[in-house]
Design a protein around this motif. Structure first.
Motif, PDB file in Angstrom:
ATOM      1  N   TRP A   1       0.810  -1.212   0.000  1.00 47.68           N
ATOM      2  CA  TRP A   1       0.000   0.000   0.000  1.00 47.68           C
ATOM      3  C   TRP A   1       0.853   1.275   0.000  1.00 47.68           C
ATOM      4  O   TRP A   1       0.302   2.380   0.011  1.00 47.68           O
ATOM      5  CB  TRP A   1      -0.928   0.021   1.211  1.00 47.68           C
ATOM      6  CG  TRP A   1      -2.167  -0.809   1.050  1.00 47.68           C
ATOM      7  CD1 TRP A   1      -2.377  -2.060   1.526  1.00 47.68           C
ATOM      8  CD2 TRP A   1      -3.373  -0.436   0.370  1.00 47.68           C
ATOM      9  NE1 TRP A   1      -3.638  -2.501   1.182  1.00 47.68           N
ATOM     10  CE2 TRP A   1      -4.273  -1.531   0.474  1.00 47.68           C
ATOM     11  CE3 TRP A   1      -3.784   0.700  -0.314  1.00 47.68           C
ATOM     12  CZ2 TRP A   1      -5.550  -1.508  -0.076  1.00 47.68           C
ATOM     13  CZ3 TRP A   1      -5.063   0.727  -0.864  1.00 47.68           C
ATOM     14  CH2 TRP A   1      -5.929  -0.376  -0.740  1.00 47.68           C
ATOM     15  N   THR A   2       2.173   1.157  -0.018  1.00 46.04           N
ATOM     16  CA  THR A   2       3.035   2.333   0.125  1.00 46.04           C
ATOM     17  C   THR A   2       2.719   3.419  -0.896  1.00 46.04           C
ATOM     18  O   THR A   2       2.560   4.596  -0.536  1.00 46.04           O
ATOM     19  CB  THR A   2       4.519   1.922   0.002  1.00 46.04           C
ATOM     20  OG1 THR A   2       4.836   1.012   1.044  1.00 46.04           O
ATOM     21  CG2 THR A   2       5.415   3.151   0.100  1.00 46.04           C
ATOM     22  N   ALA A   3       2.623   3.041  -2.148  1.00 47.99           N
ATOM     23  CA  ALA A   3       2.374   4.048  -3.190  1.00 47.99           C
ATOM     24  C   ALA A   3       1.034   4.733  -2.986  1.00 47.99           C
ATOM     25  O   ALA A   3       0.930   5.967  -3.092  1.00 47.99           O
ATOM     26  CB  ALA A   3       2.435   3.393  -4.568  1.00 47.99           C
ATOM     27  N   ARG A   4      -0.001   3.957  -2.667  1.00 48.07           N
ATOM     28  CA  ARG A   4      -1.331   4.550  -2.474  1.00 48.07           C
ATOM     29  C   ARG A   4      -1.349   5.482  -1.264  1.00 48.07           C
ATOM     30  O   ARG A   4      -1.940   6.557  -1.309  1.00 48.07           O
ATOM     31  CB  ARG A   4      -2.363   3.427  -2.322  1.00 48.07           C
ATOM     32  CG  ARG A   4      -3.777   3.904  -2.019  1.00 48.07           C
ATOM     33  CD  ARG A   4      -4.328   4.757  -3.150  1.00 48.07           C
ATOM     34  NE  ARG A   4      -5.671   5.225  -2.862  1.00 48.07           N
ATOM     35  CZ  ARG A   4      -5.930   6.320  -2.163  1.00 48.07           C
ATOM     36  NH1 ARG A   4      -4.940   7.062  -1.683  1.00 48.07           N
ATOM     37  NH2 ARG A   4      -7.175   6.711  -1.951  1.00 48.07           N
ATOM     38  N   LYS A   5      -0.700   5.096  -0.181  1.00 48.33           N
ATOM     39  CA  LYS A   5      -0.702   5.920   1.023  1.00 48.33           C
ATOM     40  C   LYS A   5       0.077   7.215   0.816  1.00 48.33           C
ATOM     41  O   LYS A   5      -0.191   8.226   1.477  1.00 48.33           O
ATOM     42  CB  LYS A   5      -0.091   5.144   2.192  1.00 48.33           C
ATOM     43  CG  LYS A   5      -0.867   3.903   2.613  1.00 48.33           C
ATOM     44  CD  LYS A   5      -2.212   4.233   3.209  1.00 48.33           C
ATOM     45  CE  LYS A   5      -2.920   2.996   3.738  1.00 48.33           C
ATOM     46  NZ  LYS A   5      -4.264   3.294   4.274  1.00 48.33           N
ATOM     47  N   ALA A   6       1.040   7.196  -0.101  1.00 45.39           N
ATOM     48  CA  ALA A   6       1.851   8.387  -0.351  1.00 45.39           C
ATOM     49  C   ALA A   6       1.165   9.373  -1.288  1.00 45.39           C
ATOM     50  O   ALA A   6       1.663  10.490  -1.481  1.00 45.39           O
ATOM     51  CB  ALA A   6       3.190   7.983  -0.949  1.00 45.39           C
ATOM     52  N   LEU A   7       0.037   9.001  -1.842  1.00 44.63           N
ATOM     53  CA  LEU A   7      -0.563   9.798  -2.908  1.00 44.63           C
ATOM     54  C   LEU A   7      -1.043  11.168  -2.433  1.00 44.63           C
ATOM     55  O   LEU A   7      -0.834  12.182  -3.110  1.00 44.63           O
ATOM     56  CB  LEU A   7      -1.720   9.023  -3.529  1.00 44.63           C
ATOM     57  CG  LEU A   7      -2.330   9.607  -4.799  1.00 44.63           C
ATOM     58  CD1 LEU A   7      -1.254   9.932  -5.824  1.00 44.63           C
ATOM     59  CD2 LEU A   7      -3.335   8.630  -5.384  1.00 44.63           C
TER      60      LEU A   7
END
Length: 461
Positions: free
Chosen positions: A320-326
């Motif tokens: 989920w790293t990319a989504r949480k960084a959005l």
């Protein structure tokens, strides 16, 4: 309006310390999470239904507009004050009034933090499914006002689907109790469903009895990368056509991926990824492998680059790293993010994304889209500079074109953020004059003097 008499009456009802008109407090409550602000004349902090009723009765006599507020996390201006109004903050009303694990129901005050509901019931293996992204700090009253959703609405539904009964105060100061405590009940009109999503314009909700569900025993998360947005959209349709309903299905478009790459948060994504799907399945542990295999099969297809899977907390968080960084990534791209929340049928999702690309090109705008693909619910973010008058003009034209595109595709202007102040001018694009006239008439029944959250939800009557 006699301000001195009004303040004296409110302080008699609440106590001096909970009727605030100092400059610091007024500044804090002059805005929500939407650009713009307007200082109220005072901020009120009730501690009970009876105190809310007293406030509305006094406001009704003095024609004082009231703006209800939970955590102020909304982004359509639903909790922004209007000139001459008082903010009524529900943050002092956080009690859990009743809880029955046997009946799977819980009754809470409107100021209860949404995430605290799950914290209270999880020891009994239960959950309150609606999960807006602000769950750790938003309040259930705001969720009720906007009919909040979240990623897991795909399988479990939205706030309205879990409300059994409400206690509220109308614009004339009358107590309204509606709904039942049971799972069935058809006596009279369904006022519960009318109030949920009404954005505090009909009555101020003070208490809610909510339905709970057994929490799933196991979960698995899959992340799939695609070379093209169209390939990801085709995979969404395949997933939604198979027999297992995922608990979440999220999409990030090429511009969203570019934003997280710029922050160095793309992790191990393939370099040629231009779209990303996040899929979660849940249920009994023995059922998870079959669900995962079915989803893997649906994810595969033209343009598919890779699928990664996780079942433990650490590996899931990594996916989920990319989504949480959005969210921070988009905020870093421009000083203002105009966040629209539109929905189309899942079969038209690719058409919507194509239309957004056309708008971005035609009006020279930066637009980042992501959201709940399984519902056809996209968060379309216009990244703009408010000091650039020409860019803001182009953004306004782009918004108008976006809404027209959504309606042409059989969609709706808002899926879970509400209308508030920001979208009210666009409502006539979707609702007919006849529908608007009926809804204005309903408003007059509940709030004849229009003191409850004025300037929100609909254009002026």
């Amino acid at each position: 309006m006699n301000i001195s008499a009004l303040i004296a009456a409110l302080r008699a009802a609440l106590g001096s310390e909970r009727v605030r008109d100092d400059a610091e407090t007024l500044a804090i409550y002059s805005h929500d999470d939407t650009p713009g602000s307007c200082a109220p004349v005072m901020v009120l902090f009730p501690r009970s239904h009876e105190e809310v009723q007293a406030i509305v009765s006094i406001a009704h006599r003095h024609h004082l507009p009231l703006v209800p507020r939970g955590a102020g996390s909304g982004n359509v201006g639903g909790a922004q004050p209007v000139p001459g109004s008082a903010v009524i903050s529900f943050e002092c009303m956080q009690r859990i009034l009743d809880y029955s694990a046997a009946d799977r129901v819980i009754t809470v005050e409107a100021g209860c933090v949404t995430g605290a509901i799950n914290a209270h019931v999880q020891a009994d293996g239960l959950m309150y499914p609606p999960d807006p992204g602000s769950s750790p700090y938003c309040r259930i009253g705001g969720n009720l006002a906007m009919n909040a959703g979240g990623p897991h609405a795909l399988k479990y539904g939205v706030t309205r689907d879990y409300v059994l009964s409400l206690r509220a105060v109308t614009g004339t100061g009358e107590t309204l109790c509606c709904g039942v405590r049971t799972s069935k009940g058809v006596v009279g009109y369904d006022l519960v469903r009318l109030l949920v999503g009404s954005e505090g314009t009909l009555a101020l909700i003070t208490e809610a009895t909510l339905r709970l569900l057994p929490a799933p025993a196991a979960k698995a998360t899959l992340r799939a990368a695609y070379r093209h947005t169209a390939s990801a959209c085709a995979a969404v349709q395949r997933i939604m056509a198979q027999r297992h309903i995922p608990s979440a299905l999220e999409l990030m478009d090429p511009h969203a991926l570019a934003a997280v790459r710029a922050m160095g948060a793309a992790g191990d994504l393939p370099a040629d990824s231009n779209a990303l799907l996040m899929v979660e399945v849940d249920g009994e542990a023995c059922a998870i492998p079959d669900q995962v295999q079915a989803i893997r099969t649906a994810l595969a297809g033209a343009g598919h680059l890779e699928t990664l899977e996780a079942t433990d907390a650490t590996a899931t968080a990594a996916l989920w790293t990319a989504r949480k960084a959005l969210s921070p990534a988009t905020k870093a791209m421009a000083p203002l993010k105009i966040n629209e929340d539109v929905v189309v049928p899942v079969s038209r999702l690719c058409d919507l994304l194509d239309g957004i690309e056309d708008i971005a090109t035609e009006h020279s705008l930066r637009i980042v889209s992501f959201g709940h693909a399984g519902n056809g619910n996209l968060h379309v973010n216009f990244l703009v500079h408010p000091q650039d008058a020409d860019e803001m003009r182009r953004a306004r034209h782009g918004l108008q074109k976006l809404f027209q595109t959504v309606l042409t595709l059989g969609g709706t202007l808002s899926g879970e953020h509400g209308i508030g102040r920001s979208k009210r001018a666009y409502v006539p694009l979707e609702l007919s004059p006849e529908s608007l006239a009926i809804q204005h008439a309903i408003k007059r029944v509940f709030d004849p003097d229009h003191i409850l959250n004025p300037g929100k939800l609909f254009p002026e009557d």
